[in-house]
Design a protein around this motif. Structure first.
Motif: not given
Length: 161
Positions: A102-126
């Motif tokens: 499991c590697g590849g910084m480019t792929d990992w960074a793209e996945r993090v960017r794609a998941a960011r909004a959902d992750a922040l929403a989950m943190a915001a609502d507890g």
């Protein structure tokens, strides 16, 4: 016992083991204890490990190979804290195990960017709550690094200006 409810690694002593249990782990084994791998079959009711998430490298994963489910076990390798893993293709072949990198910084960074909004929403609502170990002044950054390097922190360390 479902593998997602089982934690095989809790480095850092009693506080981290207790935290893993508080977070829902059924069993916590400390990989710094010399005989911890012998307790894996008992912890799994005689079953083998289906998946190992390996971030340490070195000799770490080699100690787990005999505890894995022959023919279907998988090692997901994503880190080299202690160097290249000390296993060979034959170690995997003899047991019928699969190694997945499991590697590849480019792929990992793209996945993090794609998941960011959902992750922040989950943190915001507890639904997701980070564990905060400590809040330190920026002047204590060296102490924060020592705590991380010694694996003494149980959760995140926040540095404040």
């Amino acid at each position: 016992m479902p593998i997602d409810n089982w934690t095989a690694r809790a480095r850092g002593g009693p506080a981290k083991r207790e935290h893993a249990l508080e977070m829902g782990a059924d069993v916590v084994l400390d990989h710094t204890d010399p005989g911890w791998t012998e307790r894996i079959p008992e912890a799994l009711g005689g079953d083998g490990l289906d998946v190992v998430f390996e971030s340490i490298g070195g000799a770490s994963v080699g100690r787990l190979l005999d505890t894995m489910t022959p023919g279907t076990g998988r090692v997901l390798f994503y880190g080299v804290l202690d160097g290249e893993p000390a296993i060979t293709p034959m170690d995997l072949l003899r047991r019928g195990l699969t190694l997945v990198g499991c590697g590849g910084m480019t792929d990992w960074a793209e996945r993090v960017r794609a998941a960011r909004a959902d992750a922040l929403a989950m943190a915001a609502d507890g639904r997701v709550r980070p564990r905060i170990d400590s809040v330190l002044p920026l002047a204590d950054a060296a102490e924060a690094h020592r705590r991380i390097e010694n694996r003494a922190a149980v959760g995140k360390i926040i540095l404040m200006p």
